[in-house]
Design a protein around this motif. Sequence first.
Motif, PDB file in Angstrom:
ATOM      1  N   MET A  38       0.865  -1.188   0.000  1.00  0.00           N
ATOM      2  CA  MET A  38       0.000   0.000   0.000  1.00  0.00           C
ATOM      3  C   MET A  38       0.907   1.246   0.000  1.00  0.00           C
ATOM      4  O   MET A  38       2.052   1.174   0.456  1.00  0.00           O
ATOM      5  CB  MET A  38      -0.888   0.012   1.248  1.00  0.00           C
ATOM      6  CG  MET A  38      -1.887  -1.134   1.338  1.00  0.00           C
ATOM      7  SD  MET A  38      -3.247  -1.024   0.161  1.00  0.00           S
ATOM      8  CE  MET A  38      -4.161   0.373   0.766  1.00  0.00           C
ATOM      9  N   CYS A  42      -0.569   6.170   3.098  1.00  0.00           N
ATOM     10  CA  CYS A  42      -1.988   5.842   3.293  1.00  0.00           C
ATOM     11  C   CYS A  42      -2.291   5.684   4.786  1.00  0.00           C
ATOM     12  O   CYS A  42      -1.393   5.503   5.616  1.00  0.00           O
ATOM     13  CB  CYS A  42      -2.370   4.569   2.523  1.00  0.00           C
ATOM     14  SG  CYS A  42      -1.815   3.051   3.272  1.00  0.00           S
ATOM     15  N   TYR A  63     -13.410   2.019   2.099  1.00  0.00           N
ATOM     16  CA  TYR A  63     -12.195   2.845   2.098  1.00  0.00           C
ATOM     17  C   TYR A  63     -11.051   2.086   1.411  1.00  0.00           C
ATOM     18  O   TYR A  63     -10.120   1.606   2.073  1.00  0.00           O
ATOM     19  CB  TYR A  63     -11.797   3.196   3.540  1.00  0.00           C
ATOM     20  CG  TYR A  63     -12.873   3.940   4.293  1.00  0.00           C
ATOM     21  CD1 TYR A  63     -13.135   5.279   4.021  1.00  0.00           C
ATOM     22  CD2 TYR A  63     -13.635   3.303   5.277  1.00  0.00           C
ATOM     23  CE1 TYR A  63     -14.132   5.969   4.710  1.00  0.00           C
ATOM     24  CE2 TYR A  63     -14.647   3.985   5.967  1.00  0.00           C
ATOM     25  CZ  TYR A  63     -14.880   5.312   5.670  1.00  0.00           C
ATOM     26  OH  TYR A  63     -15.869   5.986   6.347  1.00  0.00           O
ATOM     27  N   ASP A  65      -8.539   2.997  -0.157  1.00  0.00           N
ATOM     28  CA  ASP A  65      -7.198   3.580  -0.048  1.00  0.00           C
ATOM     29  C   ASP A  65      -6.596   3.403   1.338  1.00  0.00           C
ATOM     30  O   ASP A  65      -5.462   3.828   1.585  1.00  0.00           O
ATOM     31  CB  ASP A  65      -7.240   5.078  -0.385  1.00  0.00           C
ATOM     32  CG  ASP A  65      -7.697   5.299  -1.810  1.00  0.00           C
ATOM     33  OD1 ASP A  65      -7.451   4.398  -2.644  1.00  0.00           O
ATOM     34  OD2 ASP A  65      -8.313   6.351  -2.088  1.00  0.00           O
ATOM     35  N   ASN A  92      -6.803  -4.445   0.088  1.00  0.00           N
ATOM     36  CA  ASN A  92      -6.320  -3.605   1.197  1.00  0.00           C
ATOM     37  C   ASN A  92      -6.659  -4.179   2.569  1.00  0.00           C
ATOM     38  O   ASN A  92      -6.543  -3.479   3.565  1.00  0.00           O
ATOM     39  CB  ASN A  92      -6.926  -2.198   1.069  1.00  0.00           C
ATOM     40  CG  ASN A  92      -8.446  -2.210   1.090  1.00  0.00           C
ATOM     41  OD1 ASN A  92      -9.063  -3.177   0.648  1.00  0.00           O
ATOM     42  ND2 ASN A  92      -9.048  -1.151   1.586  1.00  0.00           N
TER      43      ASN A  92
END
Length: 227
Positions: A38, A42, A63, A65, A92
Amino acid sequence: MARMRKKKNLIPRMEACSDRFFSDPAANRGKWREACSMPEDCLLFVEIGCGKGLFSEQMAKKYPDVCYVAIEREVSCCLLAMEKAKRAELKNLFFIPGDASSILEYFGENEVDRIFINFCDPWTRQNKPKRRLTYRAFLATYRTILKDSGEIHFKTDNDPLYDFTLEEMKDMGFETTCVTRDLHRSEWNEDNIRTEFETKYAEQGIPIKRVVGIKRELLVKKDGSDI
Ligand SMILES: C[S@@+](CC[C@H](N)C(=O)[O-])C[C@H]1O[C@@H](n2cnc3c(N)ncnc32)[C@H](O)[C@@H]1O
């Protein structure tokens, strides 16, 4: 909570989710974003006691990100949560099949932006407050891994645990905000994502309590005691 029976084919099913967890999560301490591929800047959210992972899945979807890491000590539950994340093809969302009491081994100082604790065991019938995930010794560890102004988002159905948590947070240098004893009838309901236990309690007509604790400076008196 009743313990889950061991899942059939636990080992091959865990292996099939090997891209969802790390065999040595402590090796990621201080570098979770990089380990999860990631971006370096972030946000990092950590959920403690994710159960079967519905909330984690919904949060990671909402979410994309955010780097989202969920801790769950019951391996059978954690497996179901990981399988859910895999089915949803979420890039993620990652898991630690481990115990929150080791959180300082998993995360570095000031590494985490937000911690979620949803419907943890109140330990009221057994009267074991030190085992509550919001007991001051746990909050001290969360302080260490949270950034300044980092947040703990806490939800419960249980009034004594809620009152206890508000006091513990205040004593441990967390400003308490977004305080409500009836989340589903509050201004925050629209943005709220329900967990498995939350849905169960709401169906029984039990109001959901919620608080967000923001990490502030912990003031210490000259004699060394906390203010
Ligand atoms: C009552 S369930 C709630 C599950 C989920 N958060 C929800 O709201 O639907 C509490 C979960 O926290 C997990 N848990 C309790 N203590 C823990 C600890 N010290 N570390 C990691 N997980 C823990 C339990 O195994 C259980 O799955």
